[in-house]
Design an enzyme around this catalytic site. Sequence first.
Site, PDB file in Angstrom:
ATOM      1  N   ASP A   1      -4.631  -5.371  -3.431  1.00 19.23           N
ATOM      2  CA  ASP A   1      -3.983  -6.445  -4.172  1.00 19.23           C
ATOM      3  C   ASP A   1      -3.846  -7.632  -3.219  1.00 19.23           C
ATOM      4  OD1 ASP A   1      -2.327  -8.234  -5.379  1.00 19.23           O
ATOM      5  OD2 ASP A   1      -0.739  -6.806  -5.877  1.00 19.23           O
TER       6      ASP A   1
ATOM      7  N   LYS B   1      -2.588 -16.425  -7.798  1.00 21.91           N
ATOM      8  CA  LYS B   1      -2.011 -17.543  -7.044  1.00 21.91           C
ATOM      9  C   LYS B   1      -3.052 -18.614  -6.671  1.00 21.91           C
ATOM     10  CE  LYS B   1       1.824 -14.632  -5.476  1.00 21.91           C
ATOM     11  NZ  LYS B   1       3.076 -15.082  -6.045  1.00 21.91           N
TER      12      LYS B   1
ATOM     13  N   TYR C   1       4.827  -5.078  -3.887  1.00 21.66           N
ATOM     14  CA  TYR C   1       5.010  -5.510  -5.276  1.00 21.66           C
ATOM     15  C   TYR C   1       3.656  -5.911  -5.827  1.00 21.66           C
ATOM     16  CZ  TYR C   1       6.498  -8.417  -9.248  1.00 21.66           C
ATOM     17  OH  TYR C   1       6.653  -8.982 -10.499  1.00 21.66           O
TER      18      TYR C   1
HETATM   19  N1  PMP Z   1       0.638  -8.928  -6.584  1.00 23.87           N
HETATM   20  C1  PMP Z   1       1.252  -9.509  -5.553  1.00 23.87           C
HETATM   21  C2  PMP Z   1       0.910  -9.073  -4.160  1.00 23.87           C
HETATM   22  C3  PMP Z   1       2.186 -10.509  -5.769  1.00 23.87           C
HETATM   23  O1  PMP Z   1       2.797 -11.075  -4.717  1.00 23.87           O
HETATM   24  C4  PMP Z   1       2.483 -10.909  -7.093  1.00 23.87           C
HETATM   25  C5  PMP Z   1       3.483 -12.001  -7.403  1.00 23.87           C
HETATM   26  N2  PMP Z   1       4.280 -12.434  -6.420  1.00 23.87           N
HETATM   27  C6  PMP Z   1       1.804 -10.269  -8.138  1.00 23.87           C
HETATM   28  C7  PMP Z   1       0.889  -9.289  -7.845  1.00 23.87           C
HETATM   29  C8  PMP Z   1       2.066 -10.653  -9.557  1.00 23.87           C
HETATM   30  O2  PMP Z   1       1.527 -11.888  -9.825  1.00 23.87           O
HETATM   31  P1  PMP Z   1       2.071 -12.790 -11.035  1.00 23.87           P
HETATM   32  O3  PMP Z   1       3.467 -13.171 -10.676  1.00 23.87           O
HETATM   33  O4  PMP Z   1       1.114 -13.929 -11.097  1.00 23.87           O
HETATM   34  O5  PMP Z   1       2.018 -11.946 -12.256  1.00 23.87           O
END
Ligand code: PMP
Length: 427
Positions: free
Chosen positions: A239, A267, A144
């Site tokens: 990511d 995060k 994700y």
């Molecule tokens: N990339 C990863 C690996 C994530 O785990 C998440 C959110 N859990 C995101 C992108 C998206 O981040 P956000 O919820 O801050 O938009």
Amino acid sequence: MEFSISKKLLEESEALFPGGVNSPVRSFRSVGTNPPFLSRGKGAYVIDEDGNQYLDYVLSWGPLILGHAHKEVVKDIALQASLGTSFGAPTRIESQLAQKIQRFFPRMEKMRMVSSGTEATMSALRLARGHTGKRKIIKFDGCYHGHGDSLLVQMGSGGLTHGTPNSPGVLEDLAQHTLVAQFNDLDSVTKLFEAHSDDIAAIIIEPVPGNMGVIVPKQEFLQGMRDLCDKYSSVLIFDEVMSGWRAHRGGATQRYGVDPDLICLGKVVGGGLPAGVYGGKAEIMDSLSPLGPVYQAGTLSGNPLAMRAGLTTLEILDELEPFETMEEYARGLGRAMLDIAKERGVSGAVNQVGSMFCFFFTEGPVETKADVDQCDFELFSTVFRKMLNKGVYIAPSQYEASFLSICHQREESDRTLEAFQASLKEI
Ligand code: PMP
């Protein structure tokens, strides 16, 4: 436990927000219960509106590596707030945070601050497409990357064809340019490159996936991504929104020694405030406006409160170096949970990398999304609800990772194992 105030608040919020929440997993629908409304947090614990206390392994879905309401972070946010909350102009603190990020991620030669992980990944993809002039991207089943349109795509029939949208509202025209491969399966990626050799702008990957539980990558698989991107002149995007400062002090990039072209962070980098960042090779980053033609902007990008919370968090991490200690905690906890499950005759497998971990209700090993799909989801939901009732809040899905903070210590570990043992006894 008494939940009457949370229940009333949920009724009220259901009239205001779809499903009563502002992000879907918060609704606890997949685990068949209602979410407690949280009002306070301190260290490793959160307290709900009814006054119930929980040991927190969700930690706002990862950011709170220093625990809730860390004294220094709170003090510095308050000080910054007193100086001004937003300027929409360059500030010194943006560069201070960027320099600090480089101490952990030296590959971030240049970067851009944004306000969320989603924004970081969406923008990195646009940049990769704009920079290479190619159209297609490869992502992995079960990874994700936020809710950007190109990323809400699942495997179509026949892995070599194009992806199909997995949300109404995502256009087929766009989804057809997202190709889906299997994590830890280099062959599935090679085949996509062979079929679309000159049109693949980027691979985007969670190098340590935390959105199908936690999956441990094979080093040669990650290295294989690097080699394919070199061979076909595509951009490799790691990511590390979740794995940054969690898989290792320098994220999966450092843990596995594979160099991506671009890295996305979120995060932890915002210290609990909304911030994300993407960056990497200067040559690629300089394609961004105002230097280059690829457009991306944000009114609140580099927001001083978020920069301050992130900077203080990284300063403390740099000083404390808590990564090895957190990893030991996670490893020990996982092992002890497995022993308890075995005693009770329950099948279990644990995947853990750094301060991310996941207990799967299955025989294991769990190496792919297909392995996670085999888990006993009903048993997971039952155990989740029982643990919550005993004051331990683990991630509410087999597809989510649990996290540690520096405040999780021996006492917390003992408390978790007691709750786990008692929960399994009741089944
Ligand atoms: N990339 C990863 C690996 C994530 O785990 C998440 C959110 N859990 C995101 C992108 C998206 O981040 P956000 O919820 O801050 O938009």
